[in-house]
Design a protein around this motif. Structure first.
Motif, PDB file in Angstrom:
ATOM      1  N   HIS A  49      14.839  12.810  -8.515  1.00  0.00           N
ATOM      2  CA  HIS A  49      15.497  12.103  -9.603  1.00  0.00           C
ATOM      3  C   HIS A  49      14.498  11.391 -10.510  1.00  0.00           C
ATOM      4  N   ASN A  50      13.479  10.786  -9.925  1.00  0.00           N
ATOM      5  CA  ASN A  50      12.575   9.924 -10.696  1.00  0.00           C
ATOM      6  C   ASN A  50      11.590  10.704 -11.551  1.00  0.00           C
ATOM      7  N   PHE A  97      -4.316   9.051  -6.429  1.00  0.00           N
ATOM      8  CA  PHE A  97      -4.964   8.562  -5.219  1.00  0.00           C
ATOM      9  C   PHE A  97      -4.145   9.012  -4.020  1.00  0.00           C
ATOM     10  N   GLY A  98      -4.775   9.060  -2.856  1.00  0.00           N
ATOM     11  CA  GLY A  98      -4.125   9.568  -1.658  1.00  0.00           C
ATOM     12  C   GLY A  98      -3.157   8.554  -1.066  1.00  0.00           C
ATOM     13  N   ALA A  99      -1.871   8.818  -1.218  1.00  0.00           N
ATOM     14  CA  ALA A  99      -0.819   7.992  -0.602  1.00  0.00           C
ATOM     15  C   ALA A  99       0.353   8.914  -0.338  1.00  0.00           C
ATOM     16  N   ASP A 100       0.266   9.705   0.736  1.00  0.00           N
ATOM     17  CA  ASP A 100       1.334  10.656   1.018  1.00  0.00           C
ATOM     18  C   ASP A 100       2.459   9.937   1.749  1.00  0.00           C
ATOM     19  N   GLU A 101       2.784   8.844   1.278  1.00  0.00           N
ATOM     20  CA  GLU A 101       3.797   7.813   1.430  1.00  0.00           C
ATOM     21  C   GLU A 101       3.073   6.488   1.246  1.00  0.00           C
ATOM     22  N   ASN A 102       2.179   6.162   2.204  1.00  0.00           N
ATOM     23  CA  ASN A 102       1.350   4.966   2.084  1.00  0.00           C
ATOM     24  C   ASN A 102      -0.120   5.346   2.066  1.00  0.00           C
ATOM     25  N   ASP A 157      -9.545  11.872   2.028  1.00  0.00           N
ATOM     26  CA  ASP A 157     -10.031  13.205   1.677  1.00  0.00           C
ATOM     27  C   ASP A 157      -9.155  13.783   0.564  1.00  0.00           C
ATOM     28  N   PRO A 158      -9.695  14.697  -0.272  1.00  0.00           N
ATOM     29  CA  PRO A 158      -8.864  15.280  -1.338  1.00  0.00           C
ATOM     30  C   PRO A 158      -7.705  16.133  -0.852  1.00  0.00           C
ATOM     31  N   ARG A 159      -7.583  16.355   0.446  1.00  0.00           N
ATOM     32  CA  ARG A 159      -6.358  17.007   0.932  1.00  0.00           C
ATOM     33  C   ARG A 159      -5.196  16.021   1.004  1.00  0.00           C
ATOM     34  N   GLN A 160      -5.484  14.716   0.930  1.00  0.00           N
ATOM     35  CA  GLN A 160      -4.405  13.724   0.904  1.00  0.00           C
ATOM     36  C   GLN A 160      -3.665  13.837  -0.416  1.00  0.00           C
ATOM     37  N   ALA A 161      -2.420  13.497  -0.401  1.00  0.00           N
ATOM     38  CA  ALA A 161      -1.531  13.855  -1.509  1.00  0.00           C
ATOM     39  C   ALA A 161      -0.940  12.618  -2.167  1.00  0.00           C
ATOM     40  N   ALA A 162      -0.320  12.851  -3.309  1.00  0.00           N
ATOM     41  CA  ALA A 162       0.442  11.832  -4.033  1.00  0.00           C
ATOM     42  C   ALA A 162       1.851  12.342  -4.267  1.00  0.00           C
ATOM     43  N   GLU A 163       2.814  11.432  -4.236  1.00  0.00           N
ATOM     44  CA  GLU A 163       4.193  11.803  -4.531  1.00  0.00           C
ATOM     45  C   GLU A 163       4.355  12.098  -6.022  1.00  0.00           C
ATOM     46  N   ALA A 164       5.287  12.977  -6.336  1.00  0.00           N
ATOM     47  CA  ALA A 164       5.628  13.209  -7.742  1.00  0.00           C
ATOM     48  C   ALA A 164       6.101  11.910  -8.386  1.00  0.00           C
ATOM     49  N   CYS A 165       6.833  11.068  -7.650  1.00  0.00           N
ATOM     50  CA  CYS A 165       7.247   9.741  -8.146  1.00  0.00           C
ATOM     51  C   CYS A 165       6.039   8.933  -8.589  1.00  0.00           C
ATOM     52  N   SER A 166       4.995   8.947  -7.763  1.00  0.00           N
ATOM     53  CA  SER A 166       3.809   8.150  -8.075  1.00  0.00           C
ATOM     54  C   SER A 166       3.182   8.598  -9.387  1.00  0.00           C
ATOM     55  N   MET A 167       3.157   9.897  -9.623  1.00  0.00           N
ATOM     56  CA  MET A 167       2.539  10.409 -10.847  1.00  0.00           C
ATOM     57  C   MET A 167       3.237   9.880 -12.092  1.00  0.00           C
ATOM     58  N   VAL A 168       4.557  10.027 -12.144  1.00  0.00           N
ATOM     59  CA  VAL A 168       5.257   9.631 -13.367  1.00  0.00           C
ATOM     60  C   VAL A 168       5.251   8.119 -13.532  1.00  0.00           C
ATOM     61  N   TRP A 206       0.828  -1.212   0.000  1.00  0.00           N
ATOM     62  CA  TRP A 206       0.000   0.000   0.000  1.00  0.00           C
ATOM     63  C   TRP A 206       0.859   1.257   0.000  1.00  0.00           C
ATOM     64  N   HIS A 207       2.134   1.110  -0.315  1.00  0.00           N
ATOM     65  CA  HIS A 207       3.002   2.266  -0.532  1.00  0.00           C
ATOM     66  C   HIS A 207       2.672   2.855  -1.900  1.00  0.00           C
ATOM     67  N   GLY A 208       2.537   4.175  -1.967  1.00  0.00           N
ATOM     68  CA  GLY A 208       2.026   4.807  -3.176  1.00  0.00           C
ATOM     69  C   GLY A 208       2.822   4.494  -4.429  1.00  0.00           C
ATOM     70  N   VAL A 209       4.147   4.666  -4.388  1.00  0.00           N
ATOM     71  CA  VAL A 209       4.953   4.421  -5.576  1.00  0.00           C
ATOM     72  C   VAL A 209       4.976   2.931  -5.900  1.00  0.00           C
ATOM     73  N   ASN A 210       5.009   2.091  -4.873  1.00  0.00           N
ATOM     74  CA  ASN A 210       4.953   0.656  -5.118  1.00  0.00           C
ATOM     75  C   ASN A 210       3.692   0.268  -5.887  1.00  0.00           C
ATOM     76  N   ILE A 211       2.572   0.869  -5.529  1.00  0.00           N
ATOM     77  CA  ILE A 211       1.323   0.579  -6.243  1.00  0.00           C
ATOM     78  C   ILE A 211       1.457   0.980  -7.705  1.00  0.00           C
ATOM     79  N   CYS A 212       1.938   2.201  -7.940  1.00  0.00           N
ATOM     80  CA  CYS A 212       1.986   2.715  -9.311  1.00  0.00           C
ATOM     81  C   CYS A 212       2.937   1.913 -10.190  1.00  0.00           C
TER      82      CYS A 212
END
Length: 820
Positions: free
Chosen positions: A412-413, A308-313, A320-331, A261-267
């Motif tokens: 970097h990513n 999706f909201g995974a401001d690490e995990n 809530d939409p205030r939860q964030a995503a890493e830039a890594c997760s996006m790319v 359930w780590h954000g980048v791991n999911i992506c």
């Protein structure tokens, strides 16, 4: 037995049922006539002109063109230019992990410093950036590194830092393989294929328990698998398919469900079963990948922007939409979409990729691409350097923009986001045609049926404009199919060839297939009407977001940028609002989309359209401020139910595309006066404490624990104070009536040194005096439950809980509620 569509339809919200046409890719695609509407380009065909899946792999309908065949223009080229001139283009100076002196990636013995993921992450996009732009400076820097990496290969086939080999950690080699593959695609470098073959022979030879034993490499083993199949399609060696099977077995089990359930791991990780589907040809593997995506989005992705909201995990209670995503997760999620687009030909993956690229990725970086931040939210109105934990998972600075190493992985990513996107604008097809899959101004040179070469110039302002114009140049006439993607949001798409309308009904989520003899000077015009629509996020308090075509819109908020840090010319930035942000929308109940008026910016697109002052499109609307919607712990207050009541006057407000807005409200409450409308409850007061180890905001974050030892929820503790008398308190903006209080104690017996307290009391403040609350016969200290006390009503400006900790132990609280 239910079909997959029937099974998912019952489990997935209506907004996501629309995304299920991907399963149609498992059916034969319709045969293309002179002009036809097809679900996907055909999966069968010779694939003689470009590299596609070799048998026995599942044939893929869309084939990636060599790097350099596509040359982006307009705003997309400007993103790449800014990237080259900005942080990514200068990480060899900015990042200690990208310096050659002493690097384990460039030292022939491979025992220098900085030998983990950072350099491969950067090169994964940096080399592509150079070849897509034709930037000789970047190419030279990238080649220096890649030459050293190739030279590092040992006799047994391993390459890279020796320390990683000794630790049985091949994760850093996975992104480095991507960089090497790009080098080969761009230049045909003859060293790459034999080098990769030797490396994969080494992987096949080592003990099974040493291959992907754990950590990132086990979760992200699909990246290794993807590179093995890439090589198989170029050399056709059967032992690579044996290795593919072993890698699938050794990778975390994404087929059975979400393996991390780590954000980048999911992506990165959820694509693994779909990649393996090409080898197994077992439908369950592809279905598993889509099922994982739907599950994550159902729980944490009920927000605009495609993330999706995974401001690490991903964390229960934090959707809530205030939860964030890493830039890594996006790319990485964009890259997954690009991979799945090739495997299936299904246009939905292009839709998903565009949603992230246009609405989320631009806001992760400053408009000049000289800095980024770790986290980006659909609702965020203050980008400062202060700690926001536990509202977001990590402590420290997460939202301010910076080019230094505080955002080490994302720094970097993020490099491959725009270059990979540019490389997938156009793709070849199995029937030796050409497909426009992601729209942006560009030029492409491609070989088509009969071996002829075609040059296509694409002119468009998409995603801000509704038309796409294609001009074809051919040395000799050629007959081949041209596929034009129709996005799932588009009703009424129309196409013309040389000014003549083509009589065909364009279905959303399909392709228009134009097969004819094409001649020099032929022109194609595709019109993609962009209608306004309003999405309701039922599981997020019935909030709404506003869309026009692929763009989602955000409240226009005034921005004040403040510099901090000493590094020149790469300053850090905080961004603060200068205008109100706490608006709900006034919508026409019968036709919500009619509540908005489109205003277009005159003249051509600005070179960088993704900033507020250059926004090509604005929406005019009406809204009301919600007095009780304020910051909580430095974050936007969590959404409350819509419709919401507001006694404030109606105002005209402006919305701009999400990607233009660094400060943004993109998930709006709806204002209403009907009997069901709810008053917005003011945010809980910020807690105070005698001593703080974990966050005081955990006291009233509304996230309830399962047990007193629940480590999955935020907690407050007085650690490492032991046996002392400690307190926490709430101070109210104005006196409040109180008559009950309940507390859920933190106790990690068997794991740590926190216990329920020996005793506790409540005090209230009247004026400057604290007095004990009367009428409470006993205070409970039970584990795994709320301990509630009821007392005669009092009116107070503040309330304090005082606890005497057990001798030799500390203590803490998971939730503390006070009520009138």
């Amino acid at each position: 037995m239910k079909t997959i569509r029937e099974t998912l339809k019952g489990a997935v919200p209506a907004a996501f049922v629309l995304s299920l046409p991907f399963f149609a890719s498992l059916l034969p695609a319709a045969e293309s006539k002179t002009a036809a509407n097809v679900r996907t380009p055909p999966a069968e065909g010779p694939s003689g002109l470009y590299v596609g899946n070799l048998l026995p792999l599942e044939p893929n309908p869309l084939l990636k063109l060599p790097i350099g065949a596509i040359r982006p223009r307009g705003w997309l080229r400007q993103q790449l230019v800014l990237e080259a001139e900005g942080m990514i283009g200068h990480l060899s100076d900015l990042s200690r992990w990208c310096r050659s002196v002493g690097s384990a990636w460039i030292d022939p013995q491979g025992r220098g410093a900085n030998g983990w993921e950072e350099l491969p992450y950067w090169l994964k996009g940096f080399v592509d950036l150079g070849y897509v732009l034709g930037d000789q400076r970047i190419i030279a820097v990238a080649r220096k590194w890649l030459d050293a990496v190739i030279a590092s290969q040992e006799e047994d086939g391993y390459f890279g830092p020796r320390e990683n080999k000794e630790k049985h950690d091949v994760w850093p080699n996975m992104p480095m393989l991507n960089a090497l593959q790009s080098l080969h695609e761009a230049t045909g470098d003859r060293r790459v294929l034999p080098m990769m073959a030797r490396y994969f022979r080494w992987q096949l030879s080592i003990p099974r328990e040493h291959l992907l034993p754990g950590s990132w490499q086990k979760i992200r083993g699909g990246d290794n698998l993807q590179s093995v199949l890439w090589l198989y399609n170029r050399i056709g060696e059967g032992w690579l398919l044996e290795l593919a099977g072993i890698l699938h077995e050794r990778t975390a089990d994404w087929t059975s469900g979400v393996a991390s359930w780590h954000g980048v791991n999911i992506c990165q990780g959820y694509r693994e079963p779909a990649i393996y589907y090409q080898r197994s040809r077992d439908r369950k593997h592809f279905e598993a990948a889509e099922r994982n995506y739907q599950e994550v989005m159902r729980l944490y992705g009920q927000v605009p922007g495609g993330m999706f909201g995974a401001d690490e995990n991903c964390r229960p209670g934090f959707s809530d939409p205030r939860q964030a995503a890493e830039a890594c997760s996006m790319v990485e999620l964009m890259f997954t979409d690009e991979i799945l687009l090739s495997i299936t030909g299904e246009s939905i993956y292009a839709d998903r990729c565009e949603e992230i690229a246009f609405n989320s990725l631009p806001a992760a970086l400053t408009p000049d691409l000289k800095a980024l931040h770790y986290l980006t939210s659909p609702n965020v109105v203050q980008l400062d350097r202060e700690n926001k934990s536990p509202g977001v998972e990590n402590g420290g600075c997460m939202f301010a923009y910076s080019a230094d190493e505080r955002y080490r992985c994302c720094q970097h990513n993020v490099s491959h986001g725009w270059p990979y996107y540019a490389e997938h604008l156009w793709m070849a097809t199995r029937d030796e045609g050409l497909a426009a899959v992601l729209y942006a101004a560009s030029e492409v040179d491609v070989r088509v049926k009969g071996g002829g070469e075609v040059h296509v110039t694409e002119t468009t302002d998409y995603p801000f404009g509704e038309s796409v114009d294609l001009a074809l140049r051919l040395t000799t006439p050629a007959t081949f199919p041209l596929y034009l993607r129709v996005p799932r949001w588009c009703e009424g798409a129309a196409v013309q060839v040389n000014g003549e309308p083509v009589a065909i009904k364009a279905e959303p989520g399909s392709y228009l297939a134009l097969s004819r003899e094409w001649k020099e000077g032929d022109r194609v015009r595709l019109d993609l009407p962009m209608r306004l629509s309003v999405r309701v996020w039922k599981s997020n308090q019935n909030a709404v977001s506003v869309d026009r075509g692929p763009l989602t819109f955000s409240l226009e908020i005034g921005e004040r940028w403040e510099r901090f840090g000493e590094r020149e010319p790469w300053p850090d930035w905080e961004v603060f609002p200068t205008t109100p942000w706490n608006y709900g929308l006034l919508l026409d109940e019968r036709d919500p989309a009619s509540s908005f008026t489109v205003a277009r910016r005159e003249g051509p697109l600005a070179p960088q359209p993704f900033e507020p002052g250059s926004a090509p499109i604005r929406l005019r609307a009406r809204g009301k401020r919600i007095k009780g919607w304020v910051l909580e712990g430095g974050l936007v207050g969590r959404l409350q139910g819509s419709p919401a009541r507001s006694s404030e006057p109606g105002e005209e407000i402006t919305l701009i595309p999400m990607g233009c807005a660094r400060l943004r409200i993109a998930a709006f409450p709806v204002i209403g006066d009907a009997p069901g409308a709810e008053e917005w409850i003011p945010a809980p007061p910020p807690p105070g404490a005698s001593h703080v180890h974990d966050s005081p905001y955990a006291l009233n974050d509304g996230i309830l624990p399962r047990t007193s030892g629940d480590h999955s929820v935020p907690r407050f503790t007085w650690w490492d104070h032991r046996g002392s008398t400690e307190w926490v308190e709430y101070v109210f903006p104005e006196p409040r009536g109180l008559s009950r209080s309940k507390v859920y104690w933190f106790d990690d017996t068997g794991r740590g040194a926190c216990r329920v307290p020996a005793s506790w009391k409540l005090f209230v403040r009247e004026g400057e005096e604290w007095r004990e609350v009367p009428g409470i016969p006993a205070y409970g200290v039970e584990r795994d439950r709320f301990n509630e006390v009821v007392f005669p009503p009092v009116r107070a400006r503040a309330i304090r809980l005082e606890a005497r900790l057990r001798e030799g132990f500390s203590g803490g609280i998971l939730e503390w509620k006070v009520e009138g």
